[in-house]
Scaffold this active site. Structure first.
Site, mmCIF file in Angstrom:
data_model
loop_
_atom_site.group_PDB
_atom_site.id
_atom_site.type_symbol
_atom_site.label_atom_id
_atom_site.label_comp_id
_atom_site.label_asym_id
_atom_site.label_seq_id
_atom_site.Cartn_x
_atom_site.Cartn_y
_atom_site.Cartn_z
ATOM 1 N N LYS A 1 1.774 7.560 -3.898
ATOM 2 C CA LYS A 1 0.548 6.831 -3.545
ATOM 3 C C LYS A 1 -0.294 6.682 -4.796
ATOM 4 C CE LYS A 1 -1.529 5.349 0.330
ATOM 5 N NZ LYS A 1 -0.921 5.048 1.639
HETATM 6 N N1 GLU Z 1 0.053 1.609 2.532
HETATM 7 C C1 GLU Z 1 0.991 1.585 3.605
HETATM 8 C C2 GLU Z 1 1.152 2.961 4.203
HETATM 9 O O1 GLU Z 1 0.269 3.790 4.123
HETATM 10 C C3 GLU Z 1 2.311 0.927 3.220
HETATM 11 C C4 GLU Z 1 3.004 1.513 2.030
HETATM 12 C C5 GLU Z 1 4.208 0.703 1.565
HETATM 13 O O2 GLU Z 1 4.480 -0.351 2.128
HETATM 14 O O3 GLU Z 1 4.838 1.154 0.625
HETATM 15 O O4 GLU Z 1 2.127 3.237 4.850
#
Ligand code: GLU
Length: 423
Positions: free
Chosen positions: A114
């Site tokens: 993240k």
């Molecule tokens: N931000 C989204 C989540 O928290 C998607 C992450 C992604 O598609 O890699 O799952």
């Protein structure tokens, strides 16, 4: 708790503290793999970067940026990038760890990562937004890549920001690497269905949970916190299935209408001016949102929203976690004691990363699927994962959250064990 890391100071209800206690709860179900459990309590790698940009008024502003790769045992890191004034290293660590669990829960060949920048993007001009995105991407460029770590949209980031990230990374390597980020615009290697995928996954898992509970969606009252890409799409799909949205809260305020809010009018208005300018409902105090009589509660905003107090008073029978980490551990226990079923974030909102995976696969094969194919595959993956988790919950008499962690952590730690420690 364990994992006494010198660089973070979690508390019981903070994001990393919440995550650690979720891991503690699953350890008894891991059998011999418990030997590796400490792995889950430490991010593999965390990068902190300075992001300086020249503002439109000529001053130089510096922002804190982060990219955390929590685990890569099962594949490259995967997870969004968040632009928010409250972003911290601790928060990004927790979000990256939830990505590890999420990708394993739906069995995608990814680890978890993240990123985030501590900034209020609403205060930036479009030019400043582009600069901060590009400089951040260049700074984290040393650890991301189509086969190492693939960012995506999250809170306050979108397809345009992904296009700038893809372009910046590509300029730095001297090519065009569409597979380095997902959630891109359609004509730049994006996928049909990606924008709505997270909300759709919330709906698909929520519909199945409601069915198992014997809760009829026709006429069901739903309260939604957070009306962005996740909350508004899930709300629309539940309305199509016959439910009514009795309350919505966003960062501008809270509205209610016990007969159901008119989403066709509300959604465009909320994008332009925020919810509270809407005339088809009454504005109430933000805290009163948690008292609104409802059958289903969808937290689709930020972490730590369902506290002990709020868990005690909600009338919902079903909680669908569109957000990441919305329920603190003590509230989780209260909901379980009160017989409120929680479909946890790590399965409920996994639709987004699932279609991100489809996008990444399509980019590599340069062959793009139609929207029906994407939605059919998405629904199948979500339903299979949820049914498997439900069986695990029934077998051990544990919550869906602990069951999701059990299924996911077994996959992660099995991979860890089979790969072995290097050197
Ligand atoms: N931000 C989204 C989540 O928290 C998607 C992450 C992604 O598609 O890699 O799952």
């Amino acid at each position: 708790m364990g994992a006494d890391l010198s660089y973070v100071h979690p508390t019981a209800n903070s994001p990393w503290g919440t995550y650690l206690s979720q891991v503690d709860r699953v350890v008894p179900y891991l059998g011999d793999l418990a030997r590796w459990a400490e792995t889950l309590k430490r991010p593999k790698r965390a990068l902190i970067v300075d992001v300086p940009i020249e503002m439109d008024n000529g001053t130089i502003a510096h922002f804190e940026g982060f990219r955390v790769q929590h685990n890569m045992s099962r594949g490259p890191g995967k997870g969004g990038v968040r632009f928010h004034p409250d972003v911290t290293l601790e928060e990004v660590m927790a979000l990256s760890a939830w990505m590890t669990v999420k990708t394993a829960a739906v069995n995608l060949p990814y680890g978890g990562a993240k990123g985030g920048i501590r900034v209020d993007p609403k205060k930036l001009s479009q030019k400043e937004l582009e600069k901060i995105t590009r400089r951040y991407t260049s700074e984290i460029g040393i650890i991301i890549g189509p086969h190492t770590d693939i960012p995506a949209p999250d809170v306050n980031t979108n397809a345009q920001i992904m296009a700038w990230m893809m372009d910046t990374y590509s300029m730095n390597i001297g090519g065009t690497a569409t597979g380095v980020v997902t959630g891109k615009p359609l004509h730049l290697g994006g996928s049909l269905g990606r924008v709505k995928a997270t909300g759709r996954g919330v709906f698909v898992t929520g519909r199945e949970a409601a069915r198992r509970l014997g809760l009829d969606l026709r006429g069901a009252r739903i309260a939604v916190q957070g009306f962005g890409n996740v909350g508004s799409v899930a709300a629309e799909l539940f309305v199509e299935a016959g439910a009514k949205i009795v309350s919505v809260q966003d960062h501008t305020g809270t509205i209610v209408n016990e007969n159901g809010l008119d989403l066709k009018a509300l959604i465009p208005l909320s994008r332009a001016d925020g919810l509270v300018s809407f005339k088809g409902g009454d504005v109430i105090a933000n805290e009163a949102f948690w008292d609104v009589a409802c059958d289903i509660l969808i937290p689709a905003a930020l972490e730590g929203q369902i506290t002990a107090e709020r868990a005690k008073k909600t009338t919902a029978k079903l909680v669908l976690e569109g957000a990441n980490g919305p329920t603190v551990p003590v509230a989780d226990d209260i909901l379980a004691e009160r017989g409120v079923l929680v479909v946890p974030d790590v399965i409920c909102n996994a639709g987004g990363v699932t279609v991100s995976y489809f996008e990444w696969v399509q980019d590599f094969s340069s062959f793009f699927w139609d929207e029906d194919e994407i939605n059919v595959r998405l629904d199948r993956i979500m339903m299979n994962a949820l049914n498997n988790i439900w069986d695990t919950a029934d077998k051990h008499k544990i919550t869906l959250r602990t069951a999701t962690f059990a299924v996911a952590c077994e996959r992660i730690l099995m991979a860890r064990q089979e790969r072995g420690l290097y050197p």
